[in-house]
Write a protein that holds these residues in place. Sequence first.
Motif, mmCIF file in Angstrom:
data_model
loop_
_atom_site.group_PDB
_atom_site.id
_atom_site.type_symbol
_atom_site.label_atom_id
_atom_site.label_comp_id
_atom_site.label_asym_id
_atom_site.label_seq_id
_atom_site.Cartn_x
_atom_site.Cartn_y
_atom_site.Cartn_z
ATOM 1 N N UNK A 36 49.879 48.232 -0.941
ATOM 2 C CA UNK A 36 49.423 47.361 -2.032
ATOM 3 C C UNK A 36 49.966 47.896 -3.360
ATOM 4 N N UNK A 37 50.520 46.988 -4.153
ATOM 5 C CA UNK A 37 51.005 47.380 -5.487
ATOM 6 C C UNK A 37 49.961 47.015 -6.542
ATOM 7 N N UNK A 38 49.419 45.804 -6.441
ATOM 8 C CA UNK A 38 48.455 45.318 -7.434
ATOM 9 C C UNK A 38 47.370 44.491 -6.752
ATOM 10 N N UNK A 39 46.176 44.572 -7.309
ATOM 11 C CA UNK A 39 45.068 43.733 -6.833
ATOM 12 C C UNK A 39 44.382 43.124 -8.051
ATOM 13 N N UNK A 40 44.270 41.797 -8.065
ATOM 14 C CA UNK A 40 43.590 41.115 -9.162
ATOM 15 C C UNK A 40 42.081 41.231 -9.030
ATOM 16 N N UNK A 41 41.396 41.122 -10.171
ATOM 17 C CA UNK A 41 39.923 41.082 -10.169
ATOM 18 C C UNK A 41 39.493 39.636 -10.389
ATOM 19 N N UNK A 42 38.916 39.048 -9.333
ATOM 20 C CA UNK A 42 38.429 37.671 -9.385
ATOM 21 C C UNK A 42 36.933 37.707 -9.698
ATOM 22 N N UNK A 43 36.443 36.684 -10.390
ATOM 23 C CA UNK A 43 35.002 36.657 -10.667
ATOM 24 C C UNK A 43 34.204 36.632 -9.354
ATOM 25 N N UNK A 44 34.807 36.119 -8.295
ATOM 26 C CA UNK A 44 34.129 36.117 -6.986
ATOM 27 C C UNK A 44 33.827 37.537 -6.518
ATOM 28 N N UNK A 45 34.680 38.500 -6.905
ATOM 29 C CA UNK A 45 34.417 39.898 -6.538
ATOM 30 C C UNK A 45 33.079 40.328 -7.154
#
Length: 349
Positions: A36-45
Motif C-alpha cells: 500500500x502506498x496511500x490510504x484515504x480517510x473516508x467519513x465512513x471510517x
Amino acid sequence: MTTTTHAIAAPSPGAALSPTTIERRDLRPDDVLIDIAYAGICHSDIHQVKEDWGSAIFPMVPGHEIAGVVAAVGSDVTKYQVGDRVGVGCMVDSCGECEYCLAGTEQFCLKGNIQTYNGVGFDGENTYGGYSRQIVVKDGFVCRIPEGIGLDVAAPLLCAGITTYSPLNRWGAGPGKKVAVVGLGGLGHMAVKIAVAMGADVTVLSQSLKKQEDGLKLGAKDYFATGDASTFQTLRGRFDLILNTVSATLPVDSYLGMLRVGGAMVNVGAPGEPLSYNAFSLLGGNKVLAGSMIGGIAETQEMLDFCAEHGIGAEIETISADQVNVAYDRVENSDVRYRFVIDAATIGA
Ligand code: NAP
Ligand code: ZN
C-alpha cells in the motif's frame, strides 16, 4: 502461515487510533499482495470507528480507499503482475454467483459483500483495511490505476470517486442537466469534478461561503450557502439532480423544493440518524428520492479510466500515521480540503 504487517487500529469503539501489527493471509491462487502506498480517510471510517451505524468489529483497521503496487501474485492470477499500480475500494469479496454479482453489482451480493474492513470473510476471518503497509485481496476485487494519475490522488477515487460517479452516471448528469452537489467534502468535491467532466451544469450547496473559491475552481458554475435561508427560495425548482453527500441529517423537504418537476435527489451521505420528509414534497412535482451505495467492480474500473481520461484526481492533504486522530477531528468539523490521505510508508516507521 501469515505475514505480519504494520497498521493503525482503533482498539475499541470511539477510541483513538494507534499503531499495531496485523496478520495478512498467505496468497491463495487468486490473491494479489499489494504494497500500500496511500490510504484515504473516508467519513465512513469515522462512522464505523464510532459505531454510528451499529456495533462493529474491534480492533478495527479502517481504510477502503487503497492505492499501491502489486508485490506478489498467486499462481492463478493472470490479470496483474508484480509492479502494477492497483487500487482496492470498499469490498474484497462477494459470492460471485447471485443475480446481483452476475450483474456487476457486487455491493448488493445476496450473501452480503465482504467489506474491506469491519467485515468477516467467507473464511471466517475478520477483515482489516488500508491503514496498513500491505493487504492481500482476491484479484477480482482489485482495480487497475491508469498511468497518469498519481497513487496519492487516486486513492480517494476508490470510494469517494465511485460513490459519486455511479449515481451521476445512473441519473444522467451531462450536458443540459443542472446538478447540485450538497456538502463540499471528500465525496462532494469528487462529485463536482466528475459531474463537470460529464458536462453537467454544477452548483455547490455548502453550509457557508468559506469554500466558494474552491468550489468554483473545481468547475462549479454556482455556489450557494445553505446556512442562508434565502438560498432555498432563490433556487426553487432549479435542479434536475441533487446529490446529497452530507454525513449528517438535513431538512430534506427544503432540498426537494429545489428540484424541477421529475427531478431526483439522491442520497449517498450515511448519517446514523434517520432522514425524514413530507410526502407532499415528492407528490407535488413527481419527484424522486433515491439512494446509492458505492458501485460494482467493473464500474469502479470504468470510473478510474474516466478520471484518467479527464485528468481527475482528488484534492488531498497527505498526512503521516501519527496525524490520523487529528485528521478525524478535522473531518468531523468539515475542515478537510478535500481528502486526507495517509502516506503508508509512515505506518510503523
Ligand atoms: P466529509 O468529507 O466529512 O464531507 C461531508 C460534508 O458534508 C462536509 O464537508 C460538509 O460540507 C457537509 N456537512 C457535514 N456536516 C454537516 C451538517 N451538520 N449539516 C450540513 N452539512 C454538513 O465526508 P465524506 O467522506 O465525503 O462522506 C460523506 C458521507 O457519505 C458520510 O456519511 C459517509 O459515510 C457517506 N458515504 C457513503 C457512501 C455510499 O456508498 N453511499 C460511500 C462513502 C461515504 P460543507 O462544509 O461544504 O457544508
Ligand atoms: Zn468510503
